[in-house]
Design a protein around this motif. Structure first.
Motif, PDB file in Angstrom:
ATOM      1  N   ASN A 187       0.834  -1.206   0.000  1.00 43.41           N
ATOM      2  CA  ASN A 187       0.000   0.000   0.000  1.00 43.41           C
ATOM      3  C   ASN A 187       0.871   1.259   0.000  1.00 43.41           C
ATOM      4  O   ASN A 187       0.714   2.158   0.830  1.00 43.41           O
ATOM      5  CB  ASN A 187      -0.948   0.006   1.201  1.00 43.41           C
ATOM      6  CG  ASN A 187      -2.046   1.051   1.058  1.00 43.41           C
ATOM      7  OD1 ASN A 187      -2.444   1.412  -0.055  1.00 43.41           O
ATOM      8  ND2 ASN A 187      -2.558   1.542   2.169  1.00 43.41           N
ATOM      9  N   MET A 188       1.777   1.338  -0.947  1.00 45.54           N
ATOM     10  CA  MET A 188       2.791   2.389  -0.974  1.00 45.54           C
ATOM     11  C   MET A 188       2.260   3.688  -1.573  1.00 45.54           C
ATOM     12  O   MET A 188       1.495   3.668  -2.526  1.00 45.54           O
ATOM     13  CB  MET A 188       4.000   1.918  -1.784  1.00 45.54           C
ATOM     14  CG  MET A 188       4.622   0.635  -1.282  1.00 45.54           C
ATOM     15  SD  MET A 188       5.826  -0.045  -2.454  1.00 45.54           S
ATOM     16  CE  MET A 188       7.159   1.134  -2.242  1.00 45.54           C
ATOM     17  N   SER A 189       2.729   4.813  -1.021  1.00 42.05           N
ATOM     18  CA  SER A 189       2.479   6.118  -1.643  1.00 42.05           C
ATOM     19  C   SER A 189       3.685   6.572  -2.456  1.00 42.05           C
ATOM     20  O   SER A 189       3.577   7.460  -3.289  1.00 42.05           O
ATOM     21  CB  SER A 189       2.150   7.173  -0.585  1.00 42.05           C
ATOM     22  OG  SER A 189       3.270   7.409   0.247  1.00 42.05           O
ATOM     23  N   MET A 190       4.868   5.982  -2.175  1.00 43.57           N
ATOM     24  CA  MET A 190       6.098   6.270  -2.905  1.00 43.57           C
ATOM     25  C   MET A 190       6.495   7.745  -2.773  1.00 43.57           C
ATOM     26  O   MET A 190       6.824   8.404  -3.756  1.00 43.57           O
ATOM     27  CB  MET A 190       5.982   5.858  -4.372  1.00 43.57           C
ATOM     28  CG  MET A 190       5.669   4.387  -4.571  1.00 43.57           C
ATOM     29  SD  MET A 190       5.474   3.906  -6.316  1.00 43.57           S
ATOM     30  CE  MET A 190       7.163   4.072  -6.899  1.00 43.57           C
ATOM     31  N   THR A 191       6.452   8.245  -1.555  1.00 42.37           N
ATOM     32  CA  THR A 191       6.796   9.644  -1.298  1.00 42.37           C
ATOM     33  C   THR A 191       7.772   9.743  -0.130  1.00 42.37           C
ATOM     34  O   THR A 191       8.041   8.757   0.570  1.00 42.37           O
ATOM     35  CB  THR A 191       5.540  10.463  -0.965  1.00 42.37           C
ATOM     36  OG1 THR A 191       4.891   9.883   0.181  1.00 42.37           O
ATOM     37  CG2 THR A 191       4.571  10.498  -2.133  1.00 42.37           C
ATOM     38  N   ILE A 192       8.294  10.933   0.076  1.00 41.53           N
ATOM     39  CA  ILE A 192       9.128  11.252   1.226  1.00 41.53           C
ATOM     40  C   ILE A 192       8.353  12.240   2.094  1.00 41.53           C
ATOM     41  O   ILE A 192       7.900  13.271   1.589  1.00 41.53           O
ATOM     42  CB  ILE A 192      10.460  11.886   0.782  1.00 41.53           C
ATOM     43  CG1 ILE A 192      11.209  10.944  -0.168  1.00 41.53           C
ATOM     44  CG2 ILE A 192      11.331  12.218   1.989  1.00 41.53           C
ATOM     45  CD1 ILE A 192      12.391  11.592  -0.850  1.00 41.53           C
TER      46      ILE A 192
END
Length: 219
Positions: free
Chosen positions: A58-63
């Motif tokens: 369930n990744m958003s792929m952000t910092i």
């Protein structure tokens, strides 16, 4: 092939697995491991994951903004058939531009629904996609966060430069079908790749941070 420098980052169990046989979310390591992942992301111009890993974790792929990143890396998601869930949080979270890689789509493939939400769709091979990122999007460093099948494809292209691992000696998954960093156990790789240890950091919680860089071969 002109391509970015490619990094991978994984947590592995004591027996070298990255997930269970059911491909459960990789939540068997500590908060320190997650913090390390974010620091490695900050080095990267783009992130790359397979669709299965994106959905399982369930990744958003952000910092997170509190880490004060100088930029949000591009978010690249790979799928053979180019079938992506538009309801996934990655399409509804602010961050880097989204690039979808579809490597084996049929002739009648329709990408308009993904383009309508601002994602760029690329129907090409993984090798061509790496070249495109370098040439058209100035991606110098690419971090692949899984899964193992995608990493195997990178290895088969001889496109892997750094390995970052969190070795979780406190956990064993077992099982021949539990994936490793190059996917399920099975055929050998086309050729062995050699790496040099560049970082070794044992933690008090039974984990150890490890980093390796590709060993340079003499001409």
């Amino acid at each position: 092939m002109t391509r970015p420098t490619v990094l991978i980052n994984f947590a592995i169990t004591a027996d070298g697995k990255i997930s269970t046989v059911n491909r459960d979310p990789s939540q068997f390591t500590s908060a320190q491991d997650h913090q390390r992942l974010l620091e490695i992301r900050k080095r990267s111009d783009a992130l790359l994951v397979g669709r299965g890993t994106l959905e399982a974790d369930n990744m958003s792929m952000t910092i997170p903004p509190e880490l004060k990143p100088s930029h949000q890396p591009l978010r690249c998601i790979a799928s053979r058939m180019g079938d992506f869930d538009l309801g996934h949080r990655v399409f509804h979270t602010s961050g880097g531009a989204i690039h979808l890689l579809a490597t084996s789509t049929p002739d009648n493939y329709d990408s308009s629904s993904y383009e309508a939400v601002g994602a760029a769709v690329h129907r090409c091979s993984l090798a061509e996609f790496l070249e495109l990122l370098a040439a058209d999007h100035q991606v110098e460093t690419l971090l692949c966060e899984g899964g193992g099948t995608l990493v195997r494809a990178l290895v088969e292209l001889d496109a892997l430069d750094e390995i970052h691992l969190t070795w979780a000696g406190h956990t064993i998954f077992g099982g021949a079908e539990s994936p490793t960093i190059t996917g399920p156990l099975g055929d050998y790789l086309p050729a062995s790749l050699e790496f040099e240890l560049t970082h070794f950091e044992p933690l008090d919680n039974g984990e150890c941070f490890l980093s390796y860089t590709r060993k340079k071969t003499s001409a």
